[in-house]
Design a protein around this motif. Structure first.
Motif, short mmCIF file in Angstrom:
data_model
loop_
_atom_site.label_atom_id
_atom_site.label_comp_id
_atom_site.label_asym_id
_atom_site.label_seq_id
_atom_site.Cartn_x
_atom_site.Cartn_y
_atom_site.Cartn_z
N ASN A 178 -19.69 -54.72 -19.09
CA ASN A 178 -19.28 -54.46 -17.71
C ASN A 178 -19.36 -52.98 -17.34
OD1 ASN A 178 -17.18 -53.84 -19.44
ND2 ASN A 178 -15.59 -54.52 -18.04
N ALA A 179 -19.97 -52.18 -18.20
CA ALA A 179 -20.06 -50.74 -17.94
C ALA A 179 -21.30 -50.38 -17.13
CB ALA A 179 -20.09 -49.97 -19.26
N ILE A 180 -21.15 -49.31 -16.36
CA ILE A 180 -22.30 -48.73 -15.68
C ILE A 180 -22.60 -47.41 -16.37
CG2 ILE A 180 -21.90 -49.88 -13.49
CD1 ILE A 180 -20.67 -47.31 -12.45
N ASN A 181 -23.82 -46.95 -16.25
CA ASN A 181 -24.24 -45.73 -16.92
C ASN A 181 -24.45 -44.61 -15.91
OD1 ASN A 181 -27.22 -44.49 -18.46
ND2 ASN A 181 -25.15 -44.06 -19.12
N ILE A 182 -23.60 -43.59 -16.02
CA ILE A 182 -23.77 -42.36 -15.25
C ILE A 182 -23.53 -41.22 -16.24
CG2 ILE A 182 -23.00 -40.94 -13.32
CD1 ILE A 182 -21.81 -43.48 -12.06
N GLU A 183 -24.55 -40.40 -16.45
CA GLU A 183 -24.39 -39.30 -17.39
C GLU A 183 -23.27 -38.37 -16.93
OE1 GLU A 183 -27.85 -37.59 -19.50
OE2 GLU A 183 -28.97 -38.65 -17.94
N TYR A 184 -22.56 -37.81 -17.91
CA TYR A 184 -21.36 -37.03 -17.60
C TYR A 184 -21.63 -35.89 -16.62
CZ TYR A 184 -22.62 -33.12 -20.69
OH TYR A 184 -23.24 -32.05 -21.26
N GLY A 243 -19.83 -36.32 -11.16
CA GLY A 243 -19.19 -35.72 -9.98
C GLY A 243 -19.94 -35.99 -8.69
N SER A 244 -21.26 -35.99 -8.77
CA SER A 244 -22.06 -36.22 -7.56
C SER A 244 -22.32 -37.70 -7.29
CB SER A 244 -23.39 -35.47 -7.66
OG SER A 244 -24.16 -35.94 -8.74
N GLU A 245 -22.13 -38.56 -8.28
CA GLU A 245 -22.44 -39.98 -8.09
C GLU A 245 -21.22 -40.90 -7.98
OE1 GLU A 245 -25.46 -41.56 -10.64
OE2 GLU A 245 -26.57 -39.67 -10.65
N ILE A 246 -20.03 -40.40 -8.26
CA ILE A 246 -18.85 -41.27 -8.29
C ILE A 246 -18.55 -41.89 -6.93
CG2 ILE A 246 -17.17 -39.41 -7.90
CD1 ILE A 246 -16.73 -42.55 -10.13
N MET A 247 -18.85 -41.19 -5.84
CA MET A 247 -18.55 -41.74 -4.51
C MET A 247 -19.38 -42.98 -4.21
SD MET A 247 -16.07 -39.99 -3.37
CE MET A 247 -15.94 -39.94 -1.61
N SER A 248 -20.53 -43.14 -4.86
CA SER A 248 -21.32 -44.35 -4.66
C SER A 248 -20.75 -45.52 -5.45
CB SER A 248 -22.78 -44.11 -5.03
OG SER A 248 -22.90 -43.87 -6.41
N VAL A 249 -19.88 -45.22 -6.41
CA VAL A 249 -19.25 -46.25 -7.23
C VAL A 249 -17.92 -46.66 -6.61
CG1 VAL A 249 -18.30 -46.79 -9.50
CG2 VAL A 249 -20.37 -45.41 -9.31
N ARG A 254 -13.87 -36.77 -17.31
CA ARG A 254 -12.50 -37.04 -16.84
C ARG A 254 -11.94 -35.84 -16.09
NH1 ARG A 254 -6.92 -37.10 -18.02
NH2 ARG A 254 -7.11 -35.51 -19.62
N GLN A 255 -12.14 -34.66 -16.64
CA GLN A 255 -11.65 -33.44 -15.99
C GLN A 255 -12.30 -33.24 -14.62
OE1 GLN A 255 -9.06 -31.56 -16.95
NE2 GLN A 255 -8.81 -33.00 -18.65
N VAL A 256 -13.58 -33.54 -14.51
CA VAL A 256 -14.29 -33.43 -13.23
C VAL A 256 -13.66 -34.37 -12.21
CG1 VAL A 256 -16.48 -33.93 -12.06
CG2 VAL A 256 -16.48 -32.61 -14.19
N LEU A 257 -13.43 -35.62 -12.61
CA LEU A 257 -12.86 -36.61 -11.70
C LEU A 257 -11.43 -36.24 -11.30
CD1 LEU A 257 -14.23 -39.96 -13.16
CD2 LEU A 257 -15.06 -38.67 -11.19
N LEU A 258 -10.65 -35.74 -12.23
CA LEU A 258 -9.28 -35.33 -11.91
C LEU A 258 -9.30 -34.19 -10.87
CD1 LEU A 258 -7.59 -35.45 -15.43
CD2 LEU A 258 -7.24 -37.04 -13.52
N LYS A 259 -10.21 -33.24 -11.05
CA LYS A 259 -10.32 -32.13 -10.09
C LYS A 259 -10.76 -32.62 -8.72
CE LYS A 259 -11.11 -28.52 -13.46
NZ LYS A 259 -12.09 -27.65 -14.12
N MET A 260 -11.47 -33.74 -8.68
CA MET A 260 -11.91 -34.33 -7.41
C MET A 260 -10.81 -35.17 -6.76
SD MET A 260 -15.79 -35.51 -8.34
CE MET A 260 -16.13 -36.15 -6.68
N GLY A 261 -9.69 -35.34 -7.44
CA GLY A 261 -8.57 -36.08 -6.87
C GLY A 261 -8.40 -37.50 -7.37
N TYR A 262 -9.24 -37.93 -8.30
CA TYR A 262 -9.06 -39.26 -8.90
C TYR A 262 -7.86 -39.18 -9.84
CZ TYR A 262 -13.44 -40.71 -6.85
OH TYR A 262 -14.43 -41.04 -5.94
N VAL A 263 -6.96 -40.13 -9.74
CA VAL A 263 -5.68 -40.01 -10.44
C VAL A 263 -5.49 -40.99 -11.60
CG1 VAL A 263 -4.50 -39.04 -8.44
CG2 VAL A 263 -4.54 -41.52 -8.75
#
Length: 124
Positions: free
Chosen positions: A59-65, A69-75, A97-106
């Motif tokens: 059930n995983a999708i592949n987005i390189e680390y 940051g630039s592709e999470i909004m499409s997910v 994880r650190q990138v997503l946390l800085k973007m406001g994902y909790v």
């Protein structure tokens, strides 16, 4: 769980014309459907496409680390959505994880390696 709310609304329209008064009554039933969906989680493999092709959670999708940051909004744009990350050792997943946390994902979890994530999902 689907909760149906039913509202009954009585609309009264009063039209006034010179010398005449007209009352119009209209009854309208509105039945919106509100769905309380179980919040799903997202599994993201932050390894390279070659590593992903060699084995990944079904059930995983592949987005390189470095692209996450630039592709999470499409997910997902839902910053409270549970996001589960893994890679080969956990290092790249932690950077992601650190990138997503800085973007406001909790609700972002680093599950470490692919092997650790496989064991975790097999238990559930």
């Amino acid at each position: 769980m689907i909760v149906k709310l039913k509202y009954s609304m009585l609309a009264v329209i009063v039209l006034l014309a010179p010398g005449a008064t007209t009352f119009t009554y209209a009854q309208t039933d509105i039945a919106p459907v509100v769905q309380n969906k179980k919040q799903e989680s997202i599994w993201i493999d932050v390894r390279t496409p070659a590593e992903f092709a060699s084995g990944h959670l079904s059930n995983a999708i592949n987005i390189e680390y470095q692209d996450l940051g630039s592709e999470i909004m499409s997910v997902t744009q839902d910053r409270s959505m549970p996001i589960n990350l893994y890679c080969r050792s956990g290092r790249r997943a932690e950077i992601a994880r650190q990138v997503l946390l800085k973007m406001g994902y909790v609700n972002v979890i680093n599950h470490g390696s692919y092997e650790q994530a496989t064991k975790l999902t097999a238990q559930n």
